[in-house]
Design a protein around this motif. Structure first.
Motif, PDB file in Angstrom:
ATOM      1  N   UNK A  14       0.848  -1.205   0.000  1.00 22.34           N
ATOM      2  CA  UNK A  14       0.000   0.000   0.000  1.00 22.34           C
ATOM      3  C   UNK A  14       0.885   1.256   0.000  1.00 22.34           C
ATOM      4  N   UNK A  15       0.296   2.344  -0.483  1.00 18.92           N
ATOM      5  CA  UNK A  15       0.995   3.633  -0.496  1.00 18.92           C
ATOM      6  C   UNK A  15       1.161   4.154   0.932  1.00 18.92           C
ATOM      7  N   UNK A  16       0.112   3.969   1.728  1.00 19.87           N
ATOM      8  CA  UNK A  16       0.080   4.596   3.046  1.00 19.87           C
ATOM      9  C   UNK A  16      -0.762   3.747   4.007  1.00 19.87           C
ATOM     10  N   UNK A  51      -8.126 -15.442  11.668  1.00 27.11           N
ATOM     11  CA  UNK A  51      -8.118 -16.899  11.775  1.00 27.11           C
ATOM     12  C   UNK A  51      -6.735 -17.341  12.226  1.00 27.11           C
ATOM     13  N   UNK A  52      -6.178 -18.391  11.598  1.00 29.18           N
ATOM     14  CA  UNK A  52      -4.824 -18.788  11.994  1.00 29.18           C
ATOM     15  C   UNK A  52      -3.767 -18.192  11.062  1.00 29.18           C
ATOM     16  N   UNK A  53      -4.146 -17.127  10.353  1.00 28.02           N
ATOM     17  CA  UNK A  53      -3.210 -16.424   9.466  1.00 28.02           C
ATOM     18  C   UNK A  53      -3.201 -14.931   9.813  1.00 28.02           C
ATOM     19  N   UNK A  54      -2.645 -14.157   8.916  1.00 31.54           N
ATOM     20  CA  UNK A  54      -2.646 -12.699   9.080  1.00 31.54           C
ATOM     21  C   UNK A  54      -2.771 -12.038   7.718  1.00 31.54           C
ATOM     22  N   UNK A  55      -3.345 -10.863   7.715  1.00 28.46           N
ATOM     23  CA  UNK A  55      -3.208  -9.958   6.583  1.00 28.46           C
ATOM     24  C   UNK A  55      -2.159  -8.931   6.998  1.00 28.46           C
ATOM     25  N   UNK A  56      -1.206  -8.655   6.126  1.00 32.13           N
ATOM     26  CA  UNK A  56      -0.212  -7.625   6.426  1.00 32.13           C
ATOM     27  C   UNK A  56      -0.304  -6.518   5.382  1.00 32.13           C
ATOM     28  N   UNK A  57      -0.412  -5.293   5.863  1.00 25.78           N
ATOM     29  CA  UNK A  57      -0.353  -4.128   4.975  1.00 25.78           C
ATOM     30  C   UNK A  57       1.087  -3.633   5.010  1.00 25.78           C
ATOM     31  N   UNK A  58       1.704  -3.556   3.862  1.00 23.23           N
ATOM     32  CA  UNK A  58       3.136  -3.269   3.787  1.00 23.23           C
ATOM     33  C   UNK A  58       3.347  -1.965   3.026  1.00 23.23           C
ATOM     34  N   UNK A  59       3.980  -1.005   3.694  1.00 28.62           N
ATOM     35  CA  UNK A  59       4.252   0.300   3.073  1.00 28.62           C
ATOM     36  C   UNK A  59       5.760   0.457   2.930  1.00 28.62           C
ATOM     37  N   UNK A  60       6.247   0.720   1.710  1.00 24.85           N
ATOM     38  CA  UNK A  60       7.694   0.903   1.535  1.00 24.85           C
ATOM     39  C   UNK A  60       8.183   2.128   2.309  1.00 24.85           C
ATOM     40  N   UNK A  61       9.387   2.017   2.904  1.00 20.97           N
ATOM     41  CA  UNK A  61       9.937   3.195   3.588  1.00 20.97           C
ATOM     42  C   UNK A  61      11.225   3.683   2.921  1.00 20.97           C
ATOM     43  N   UNK A  62      11.666   2.965   1.893  1.00 22.44           N
ATOM     44  CA  UNK A  62      12.885   3.381   1.195  1.00 22.44           C
ATOM     45  C   UNK A  62      12.563   3.473  -0.296  1.00 22.44           C
ATOM     46  N   UNK A  63      12.608   4.697  -0.851  1.00 20.03           N
ATOM     47  CA  UNK A  63      12.217   4.862  -2.263  1.00 20.03           C
ATOM     48  C   UNK A  63      13.112   4.097  -3.230  1.00 20.03           C
ATOM     49  N   UNK A  64      14.296   3.646  -2.778  1.00 21.73           N
ATOM     50  CA  UNK A  64      15.196   2.898  -3.667  1.00 21.73           C
ATOM     51  C   UNK A  64      14.956   1.390  -3.600  1.00 21.73           C
ATOM     52  N   UNK A  65      14.075   0.952  -2.698  1.00 21.95           N
ATOM     53  CA  UNK A  65      13.903  -0.491  -2.496  1.00 21.95           C
ATOM     54  C   UNK A  65      13.128  -1.127  -3.642  1.00 21.95           C
TER      55      UNK A  65
END
Lengths: 134, 134
Positions: A14-16, A51-65
């Protein structure tokens, strides 16, 4: 063969994170556990158990990554599928023996887990992460 | 608010199920439950139980379908995330009230389940399917 136990998480780039929580938490009603920076993955992550899993929202913190470049190129959306395994070294050895293309041939060790990525070219375009909880 | 119970499945769109099983079953070691045609979704699906969820490999069977066009445009990869809910009508009403864009405002009823899709524009680019088992 060393076994896959379950889906540990599904990651969404995600962006944010704060804005994304406006849907996943506030509209859909999922419960946020916590947000933390994961420097090894150049990202900030919102952990949402389900449940027995997860949803992860991932936001980049390094523009070069790589993650930032992925987001720029493909936009927000499903990013990777993380499978929890019993024995990550055994699984990686088995994958290698069978000719599956890996991003990490040996696991990265982090507090509480070892992890490695399988290349999407091996897995029908899916970036598959493997976790062994330690 | 009507609750989300768990990840019912993660769907991966593939060109050819038999070839994809060469990775997911034969290399990764997951167990195939069965393959069936799902005409309402213009697809053939391989059901692969994993923990309390499933991985589904989805192959388009109609070249005119949205799924075929998606595959042609984006290539193989993660396609949608299916969340199992307690009360799909209640969830859809709640989503609508909060202004979330839906693909299906009323659920499609199939044997054993009711289902509806939330629009990816509402969900950070993720096509979210809702299931209520009946």
């Amino acid at each position: 063969m060393p076994g896959v136990k379950k889906i540990n998480h599904v990651a969404i780039v995600v962006e944010d994170i704060d804005s994304a929580l406006g849907f996943w938490r506030d509209v859909l009603g999922l419960e946020l556990d916590h947000i933390e920076e994961v420097p090894s993955q150049a990202s900030k992550v919102a952990f949402i158990p389900l449940g027995d899993s997860e949803v992860e929202l991932v936001e980049p913190i390094d523009p070069e990554s790589g993650l930032s470049k992925y987001l720029e190129k493909r936009g927000e959306g499903l990013h990777h599928l993380c499978l929890e395994v019993e024995d990550i070294e055994g699984m990686l050895a088995s994958l290698k023996e069978k000719g599956a293309r890996l991003i990490n041939e040996t696991p990265l060790e982090l507090p509480g887990r070892k992890m490695a990525f399988i290349h999407p070219k091996a897995a029908n375009g899916v970036l598959v992460e493997l976790y062994e909880l330690t």
